[in-house]
Design a protein around this motif. Structure first.
Motif, short mmCIF file in Angstrom:
data_model
loop_
_atom_site.label_atom_id
_atom_site.label_comp_id
_atom_site.label_asym_id
_atom_site.label_seq_id
_atom_site.Cartn_x
_atom_site.Cartn_y
_atom_site.Cartn_z
N VAL A 125 0.81 -1.22 0.00
CA VAL A 125 0.00 0.00 0.00
C VAL A 125 0.84 1.27 0.00
N ALA A 126 1.76 1.39 0.96
CA ALA A 126 2.52 2.64 1.11
C ALA A 126 3.35 2.98 -0.13
N PRO A 127 4.13 2.04 -0.70
CA PRO A 127 4.87 2.38 -1.92
C PRO A 127 3.98 2.59 -3.13
N MET A 128 2.88 1.81 -3.23
CA MET A 128 2.04 1.89 -4.43
C MET A 128 1.34 3.23 -4.55
N ILE A 129 0.87 3.77 -3.42
CA ILE A 129 0.17 5.04 -3.50
C ILE A 129 1.12 6.15 -3.93
N ALA A 130 2.43 5.95 -3.69
CA ALA A 130 3.42 6.94 -4.12
C ALA A 130 3.59 6.94 -5.64
N TRP A 131 3.03 5.97 -6.34
CA TRP A 131 3.02 6.00 -7.81
C TRP A 131 2.34 7.27 -8.32
N LEU A 132 1.42 7.82 -7.53
CA LEU A 132 0.72 9.04 -7.96
C LEU A 132 1.71 10.15 -8.28
N ASP A 133 2.83 10.17 -7.58
CA ASP A 133 3.82 11.22 -7.79
C ASP A 133 4.55 11.06 -9.12
N PHE A 134 4.43 9.89 -9.76
CA PHE A 134 5.07 9.66 -11.06
C PHE A 134 4.26 10.23 -12.23
N ALA A 135 3.02 10.64 -11.96
CA ALA A 135 2.16 11.13 -13.04
C ALA A 135 2.65 12.49 -13.54
N PRO A 136 2.57 12.73 -14.86
CA PRO A 136 2.87 14.07 -15.37
C PRO A 136 1.99 15.10 -14.67
N GLU A 137 2.52 16.30 -14.46
CA GLU A 137 1.83 17.30 -13.66
C GLU A 137 0.41 17.57 -14.15
N GLN A 138 0.23 17.61 -15.48
CA GLN A 138 -1.08 17.96 -16.02
C GLN A 138 -2.09 16.82 -15.92
N TYR A 139 -1.64 15.61 -15.49
CA TYR A 139 -2.53 14.46 -15.39
C TYR A 139 -2.61 13.88 -13.98
N LYS A 140 -2.16 14.61 -12.98
CA LYS A 140 -2.16 14.07 -11.62
C LYS A 140 -3.58 13.82 -11.11
N GLY A 141 -4.53 14.65 -11.49
CA GLY A 141 -5.91 14.43 -11.09
C GLY A 141 -6.46 13.15 -11.69
N THR A 142 -6.13 12.91 -12.96
CA THR A 142 -6.56 11.67 -13.62
C THR A 142 -5.97 10.46 -12.91
N ALA A 143 -4.70 10.55 -12.55
CA ALA A 143 -4.05 9.45 -11.84
C ALA A 143 -4.70 9.20 -10.49
N SER A 144 -5.01 10.26 -9.77
CA SER A 144 -5.65 10.13 -8.46
C SER A 144 -7.02 9.49 -8.58
N SER A 145 -7.78 9.86 -9.60
CA SER A 145 -9.10 9.26 -9.82
C SER A 145 -8.98 7.78 -10.15
N ALA A 146 -7.96 7.43 -10.93
CA ALA A 146 -7.76 6.03 -11.29
C ALA A 146 -7.52 5.20 -10.04
N TYR A 147 -6.69 5.71 -9.14
CA TYR A 147 -6.36 4.97 -7.91
C TYR A 147 -7.55 4.91 -6.95
N GLY A 148 -8.04 6.09 -6.56
CA GLY A 148 -9.07 6.13 -5.53
C GLY A 148 -10.47 5.90 -6.04
N GLY A 149 -10.78 6.47 -7.22
CA GLY A 149 -12.14 6.38 -7.74
C GLY A 149 -12.46 5.05 -8.38
N LEU A 150 -11.52 4.50 -9.16
CA LEU A 150 -11.78 3.25 -9.88
C LEU A 150 -11.16 2.04 -9.18
N GLY A 151 -9.85 2.10 -8.89
CA GLY A 151 -9.19 0.97 -8.27
C GLY A 151 -9.78 0.62 -6.92
N MET A 152 -9.95 1.62 -6.06
CA MET A 152 -10.48 1.38 -4.73
C MET A 152 -11.95 0.96 -4.79
N ALA A 153 -12.72 1.53 -5.72
CA ALA A 153 -14.13 1.17 -5.86
C ALA A 153 -14.27 -0.29 -6.26
N LEU A 154 -13.44 -0.73 -7.22
CA LEU A 154 -13.49 -2.14 -7.63
C LEU A 154 -13.07 -3.05 -6.49
#
Length: 414
Positions: A125-154
Motif C-alpha cells: 500500500v505505502a509504496p504503491m500510492i506513491a506512484w501518484l507522484d510519477f504522473a505528469p503534472e497535467q494528469y495528476k488528477g486523472t491518476a488520483s481518480s484512477a487509484y481512488g475512484g476506480l481501483g479502490m471502488a473495484l
C-alpha cells in the motif's frame, strides 16, 4: 532532492486501477468473510471477542508497517526503482501468509499469519500510492481518480460477489485470493514499469554527516506545525471525514432494522444504498480527476465532498423512509466518490517533504485504518447514551469539521 521520475499516463492509469483493486479486493473478502468464518470454526464461543482482537492488533501492525514501508521505499535505489521492490516483497509475503492462514488449526497460528499479512499488505500500500507522484503534472488528477475512484471502488465492491461463492470453502478462498493479490499486483507492476533509479543517490547525501539517533533527530520525522500546517489539516480532515462516514456505514444494518424498522426490506435497502454509492464511485473515478486537471480545482471538490456526506446523514435522519435512503445513497455516494478520487492528490500537494512522498502518503492513509477502528467506538457510545437518531447528528458534525479543515488549507488555493 532526487531527480523527478515521470511515467506516461497511458501506463500509469491501468496500473493505478489494477494495483489497488488487486490488494484491496482480496483483503476485503478475507477480512469480512473468510476470517470470521475461520474464527467461527476454530473458536465459536469467543468469535466476537476474537474479531475485535484481530482488528485491534491488525490496526497497530498496519500503522507501524505502513510508516516503515513508506520510509524504506523513499530511501531505496535499485534497477527496478524505489517502489517496485517493496511492492513485490509485500505481495509475495501477503500471498504466503494467507496460504499459511488457510492451514491454521488454532487461533495462535491464524493470528500470527494474519499479523504477517497485515504487515505485508502495507508494504504494498505505502509504496504503491506513491506512484501518484510519477504522473505528469497535467494528469495528476486523472491518476488520483484512477487509484481512488476506480481501483479502490473495484476493490471495495467488486470482489465480494465472487468471494461469497467461496464462503463454504473459506480455506480454499484464503489460498485463491492470496494468489490473486500477488498476480494482480505483479501485473500492475509490469504495466507501470517503474524506471531504474540506481544511479540517483544524491552526492549531497553521501557527503552529509550522519545524524545520531536523538530526540532532536526524531523531531525531524514529523515537521513542526508551522512547516507542515496544511499536511496536518489534511490529515485531521481525513480523520473527521472518515469517522463521519463509518459512523453510519458501520452500523447500517442496525440503522435499517432498529431505527428505520424496515423488516423484510432491510436487505434490499442496504443493497440499494451500496449500488447507488458504487455507481457514483465509478462515475467520479472517470470524471473527477480529468475535471480537476482541466479546470485546476482541487481543494473545493474535496472539501465539498464532506459537506455532501453531512447532508446525506441529515437526509436519512429527516426522511425515515425510502426517500431518505435514496437521498443518502445519492449524497453520500457523490461525496465519497469525489473524496476517494481526489483526496490523495490534495495530500500530495501539501506534503512537507517531497523526498519522503511514500512516508507521508502512507501516514495520511492511516486515516482509513484509524477511522474504521475509532468510528464504531464513538458511534456505540453515542447510541447507548442518546439513541440511534443521534448517530446522524454526530456524522453530520464530524463531516462538516472535516470539510472546514480542508477549506482551511492555504497551499492549494481552490
Amino acid at each position: 532532492m532526487s531527480k523527478k521520475i515521470t511515467i506516461p499516463i497511458t501506463r500509469l492509469v491501468p496500473g493505478l486501477i489494477i494495483g489497488p483493486a488487486s490488494w484491496l479486493g482480496p483483503y476485503i473478502v478475507m477480512n469480512s468473510l473468510f476470517l470470521p468464518a475461520m474464527l467461527q470454526v476454530l473458536d465459536p464461543e469467543n468469535k466476537i471477542q476474537l474479531v475485535a482482537l484481530f482488528a485491534s492488533m491488525g490496526m497497530i501492525v498496519a500503522a507501524i508497517s505502513n510508516m516503515v514501508a513508506g520510509a524504506l521505499s523513499d530511501r531505496t535505489h535499485s534497477r527496478f526503482g524505489s517502489r517496485t521492490p517493496w511492492i513485490m516483497v509485500g505481495a509475495l509475503c501477503f500471498m504466503g501468509s494467507m496460504i499459511g492462514a488457510s492451514f491454521s488449526t488454532g487461533i495462535p497460528m491464524l493470528l500470527a499469519c494474519w499479523m504477517i499479512g497485515q504487515a505485508a499488505l502495507n508494504f504494498i500500500v505505502a509504496p504503491m500510492i506513491a506512484w501518484l507522484d510519477f504522473a505528469p503534472e497535467q494528469y495528476k488528477g486523472t491518476a488520483s481518480s484512477a487509484y481512488g475512484g476506480l481501483g479502490m471502488a473495484l476493490g471495495n465492491n467488486g470482489f465480494n460477489v465472487v468471494g461469497a461463492l467461496f464462503l463454504s470453502q473459506f480455506r480454499l478462498g484464503f489460498i485463491i485470493f492470496g494468489v490473486v493479490a500477488f498476480i494482480g499486483t505483479l501485473i500492475a507492476v509490469l504495466i507501470v514499469r517503474e524506471p531504474s533509479n540506481k544511479g540517483e543517490v544524491a552526492e549531497a547525501a553521501a557527503d552529509a554527516p550522519k545524524e545520531k539517533v536523538s530526540l532532536s533527530a526524531l523531531r525531524h520525522v514529523f515537521p513542526s506545525w508551522s512547516v507542515g500546517r496544511d499536511y496536518y489539516l489534511a490529515f485531521i480532515g481525513k480523520m473527521f471525514q472518515g469517522i463521519g462516514n463509518f459512523a453510519i456505514m458501520g452500523y447500517l444494518l442496525y440503522i435499517m432494522t432498529d431505527f428505520l424498522k424496515l423488516g423484510d426490506a432491510t436487505a434490499s435497502s442496504i443493497q440499494l444504498i451500496n449500488t447507488i454509492m458504487l455507481i457514483f464511485g465509478i462515475l467520479m473515478g472517470f470524471f473527477a480527476g480529468p475535471f480537476c486537471d482541466k479546470f485546476k480545482v482541487l481543494k473545493y471538490p474535496v472539501a465539498f465532498s464532506t459537506i455532501f456526506l453531512a447532508l446525506g446523514a441529515i437526509a436519512l435522519f429527516l426522511c425515515r423512509d425510502t426517500t431518505g435512503i435514496v437521498l443518502y445513497g445519492l449524497l453520500a455516494g457523490l461525496g465519497m466518490g469525489l473524496w476517494n478520487s481526489l483526496d490523495n492528490l490534495l495530500n500530495l500537494r501539501v506534503i512537507p517533504d517531497p523526498d519522503r512522498v511514500a512516508f507521508f502518503l502512507g501516514v495520511y492513509n492511516l486515516g482509513n485504518t484509524l477511522t474504521q477502528a475509532i468510528a464504531p467506538v464513538i458511534a456505540a457510545a453515542v447510541i447507548s447514551l442518546f439513541g440511534f437518531s443521534s448517530i446522524f447528528l454526530v456524522s453530520f458534525a464530524f463531516a462538516v469539521i472535516g470539510g472546514c479543515c480542508m477549506f482551511a488549507i492555504r497551499k492549494v488555493q481552490r
